[in-house]
Design a protein around this motif. Structure first.
Motif, PDB file in Angstrom:
ATOM      1  N   VAL A 174      36.815  76.096  31.346  1.00 13.44           N
ATOM      2  CA  VAL A 174      35.362  75.937  31.151  1.00 13.44           C
ATOM      3  C   VAL A 174      34.885  76.819  29.999  1.00 13.44           C
ATOM      4  O   VAL A 174      35.622  77.677  29.510  1.00 13.44           O
ATOM      5  N   SER A 175      33.617  76.626  29.613  1.00 14.04           N
ATOM      6  CA  SER A 175      33.098  77.418  28.485  1.00 14.04           C
ATOM      7  C   SER A 175      32.580  78.791  28.928  1.00 14.04           C
ATOM      8  O   SER A 175      32.676  79.747  28.171  1.00 14.04           O
ATOM      9  N   HIS A 176      31.996  78.864  30.107  1.00  5.85           N
ATOM     10  CA  HIS A 176      31.376  80.131  30.531  1.00  5.85           C
ATOM     11  C   HIS A 176      31.677  80.463  31.991  1.00  5.85           C
ATOM     12  O   HIS A 176      31.955  79.566  32.793  1.00  5.85           O
ATOM     13  N   VAL A 177      31.570  81.745  32.277  1.00  2.89           N
ATOM     14  CA  VAL A 177      31.571  82.196  33.674  1.00  2.89           C
ATOM     15  C   VAL A 177      30.210  82.831  33.947  1.00  2.89           C
ATOM     16  O   VAL A 177      29.732  83.654  33.149  1.00  2.89           O
ATOM     17  N   ILE A 178      29.599  82.395  35.018  1.00  2.00           N
ATOM     18  CA  ILE A 178      28.367  83.042  35.475  1.00  2.00           C
ATOM     19  C   ILE A 178      28.747  83.908  36.662  1.00  2.00           C
ATOM     20  O   ILE A 178      29.357  83.422  37.617  1.00  2.00           O
ATOM     21  N   HIS A 179      28.437  85.177  36.537  1.00  2.00           N
ATOM     22  CA  HIS A 179      28.811  86.136  37.580  1.00  2.00           C
ATOM     23  C   HIS A 179      27.572  86.398  38.425  1.00  2.00           C
ATOM     24  O   HIS A 179      26.512  86.738  37.890  1.00  2.00           O
ATOM     25  N   THR A 180      27.709  86.231  39.719  1.00  2.00           N
ATOM     26  CA  THR A 180      26.594  86.563  40.597  1.00  2.00           C
ATOM     27  C   THR A 180      27.132  87.364  41.764  1.00  2.00           C
ATOM     28  O   THR A 180      28.337  87.356  42.039  1.00  2.00           O
ATOM     29  N   VAL A 181      26.232  88.056  42.429  1.00  2.00           N
ATOM     30  CA  VAL A 181      26.659  88.882  43.564  1.00  2.00           C
ATOM     31  C   VAL A 181      25.895  88.420  44.796  1.00  2.00           C
ATOM     32  O   VAL A 181      24.662  88.476  44.839  1.00  2.00           O
ATOM     33  N   GLY A 182      26.639  87.925  45.764  1.00  2.00           N
ATOM     34  CA  GLY A 182      26.032  87.502  47.018  1.00  2.00           C
ATOM     35  C   GLY A 182      25.875  88.696  47.951  1.00  2.00           C
ATOM     36  O   GLY A 182      26.425  89.775  47.713  1.00  2.00           O
ATOM     37  N   PRO A 183      25.103  88.515  49.031  1.00  2.00           N
ATOM     38  CA  PRO A 183      24.881  89.613  49.984  1.00  2.00           C
ATOM     39  C   PRO A 183      26.076  89.840  50.911  1.00  2.00           C
ATOM     40  O   PRO A 183      26.809  88.898  51.223  1.00  2.00           O
ATOM     41  N   ILE A 184      26.234  91.067  51.334  1.00  2.78           N
ATOM     42  CA  ILE A 184      27.154  91.354  52.447  1.00  2.78           C
ATOM     43  C   ILE A 184      26.352  91.056  53.720  1.00  2.78           C
ATOM     44  O   ILE A 184      25.298  91.676  53.970  1.00  2.78           O
ATOM     45  N   GLY A 196      20.052  83.024  48.493  1.00  2.00           N
ATOM     46  CA  GLY A 196      19.228  82.053  47.751  1.00  2.00           C
ATOM     47  C   GLY A 196      19.003  82.524  46.324  1.00  2.00           C
ATOM     48  O   GLY A 196      19.096  81.741  45.371  1.00  2.00           O
ATOM     49  N   ASN A 197      18.728  83.817  46.147  1.00  2.00           N
ATOM     50  CA  ASN A 197      18.533  84.360  44.799  1.00  2.00           C
ATOM     51  C   ASN A 197      19.807  84.232  43.964  1.00  2.00           C
ATOM     52  O   ASN A 197      19.748  83.928  42.774  1.00  2.00           O
ATOM     53  N   ALA A 198      20.957  84.483  44.578  1.00  2.00           N
ATOM     54  CA  ALA A 198      22.226  84.397  43.838  1.00  2.00           C
ATOM     55  C   ALA A 198      22.418  82.976  43.302  1.00  2.00           C
ATOM     56  O   ALA A 198      22.769  82.775  42.129  1.00  2.00           O
ATOM     57  N   TYR A 199      22.165  81.970  44.136  1.00  2.00           N
ATOM     58  CA  TYR A 199      22.291  80.583  43.663  1.00  2.00           C
ATOM     59  C   TYR A 199      21.211  80.263  42.628  1.00  2.00           C
ATOM     60  O   TYR A 199      21.485  79.697  41.568  1.00  2.00           O
ATOM     61  N   ALA A 231      25.148  79.425  55.053  1.00  2.00           N
ATOM     62  CA  ALA A 231      25.394  79.548  53.605  1.00  2.00           C
ATOM     63  C   ALA A 231      25.357  78.182  52.932  1.00  2.00           C
ATOM     64  O   ALA A 231      24.783  78.021  51.851  1.00  2.00           O
ATOM     65  N   SER A 232      25.937  77.193  53.579  1.00  2.00           N
ATOM     66  CA  SER A 232      25.999  75.865  52.958  1.00  2.00           C
ATOM     67  C   SER A 232      24.601  75.265  52.819  1.00  2.00           C
ATOM     68  O   SER A 232      24.286  74.619  51.822  1.00  2.00           O
ATOM     69  N   ARG A 233      23.757  75.510  53.797  1.00  2.00           N
ATOM     70  CA  ARG A 233      22.396  74.957  53.733  1.00  2.00           C
ATOM     71  C   ARG A 233      21.614  75.589  52.584  1.00  2.00           C
ATOM     72  O   ARG A 233      20.881  74.907  51.856  1.00  2.00           O
ATOM     73  N   ILE A 234      21.791  76.881  52.401  1.00  2.00           N
ATOM     74  CA  ILE A 234      21.107  77.565  51.293  1.00  2.00           C
ATOM     75  C   ILE A 234      21.652  77.049  49.959  1.00  2.00           C
ATOM     76  O   ILE A 234      20.896  76.705  49.038  1.00  2.00           O
TER      77      ILE A 234
END
Ligand code: ADP
Length: 270
Positions: A174-184, A196-199, A231-234
């Protein structure tokens, strides 16, 4: 619930295939060479590279049709089973599809220029275990180097929980990686808001960078312990919010269990 959702999905699939709206998918003539009507939804997954033909000698669909019919040149490893490119797709809008695929996200790509995968990173952004480790290994050491140049917002934190950062993808297809941090899940005070914010922030950043095709793993569903169903619903709700902004939002699920839960939620929500 599941029954009516399935019927609705069948109607949507039938509509894309040019059948009479409301007519059951089961009443359509069975396409030659397909094992089941579930496979019908897999018609969209053609060969991996432009110019390649599939076993029946068919060329991949052109991009415009691909975007509409959910046929793209993306493909994932089938290490988790299910056959080449196995998955399900749902129409988000006339020009956008949500896809579910099983496999390894590091193998996913569409065109290498407007596609991105999302990494479930940690706040330091210097690599870790799970999907983060897999992405760093596949991208090569330049990815860690690029991540280390992302400015810290406070000591040891380059990407706070719920936010997102973008880097090139280096050795990944792929061209890019988007790094996000989900909650513990057990630590975060409002894990649903953070997830929700991470997505949302990943999708927003992708849009700002003209990404047309984006693939997510099941953020926070590994060591961070988020229950799959919630998680899937969010995840699917957030993809829905961006239904006009991408040609494809794909969830690449690593296990049968994850895939089943994501599919159930997609059937309920889409
Ligand atoms: P988190 O810390 O956000 O929980 P993990 O990496 O532990 O992140 O897990 C996130 C999800 O990614 C899990 O469901 C895990 O099964 C999945 N996963 C791990 N490796 C891969 C991979 N190569 N491709 C897609 N998904 C993966």
């Amino acid at each position: 619930m599941m029954g009516s959702a399935s019927l609705y999905l069948s109607t949507k699939v039938a509509r894309v295939l040019g059948a009479v709206p409301g007519r059951s998918l089961r009443s359509l003539p069975k396409p030659r060479g397909l094992e089941s009507y579930r496979s019908l939804r897999n018609l969209r997954t053609p060969p991996i590279a432009a110019g390649m033909e599939d076993e029946a000698g068919r060329k991949p669909a052109p991009p415009a049709l691909a975007a509409f019919a959910g046929v793209t040149r993306s493909r994932v490893s089938t290490s988790a089973g299910g056959g080449p490119g196995a998955g399900d797709w749902f129409e988000l809008s006339p020009s956008s599809v949500l896809k579910l695929q099983k496999g390894d996200i590091t193998k996913w790509f569409v065109d290498g220029s407007t596609d991105a995968i999302v990494n479930a990173a940690n706040e330091r952004m210097l690599g870790g275990g799970g999907v983060d480790g897999a992405i760093h290994r596949a991208a090569g050491p330049e990815l860690r180097e690029a991540c280390s140049k992302v400015p810290e917002v406070r000591p040891g934190v380059r990407c706070p929980t719920g936010e997102a950062r973008i880097t090139p993808a280096f050795q990944l297809p792929v061209s890019h990686v988007i790094h996000t941090v989900g909650p513990i899940y057990d630590v975060d005070k409002q894990p649903d808001v953070s997830l929700g914010n991470a997505y949302r922030n990943s999708l927003r950043l992708a849009k700002e960078n003209n990404i047309q095709y984006i693939a997510f793993p099941a953020i926070s569903c590994g060591v961070y312990g988020y229950p799959y169903k919630e998680a899937s619903r969010i995840a699917i709700s957030k993809a829905k919010e961006f239904s006009d902004d991408f040609k494809e939002v794909c969830f690449v699920l690593f296990s049968d269990d994850l895939y089943r839960v994501w599919l159930e939620s997609a059937l309920e929500l889409l």
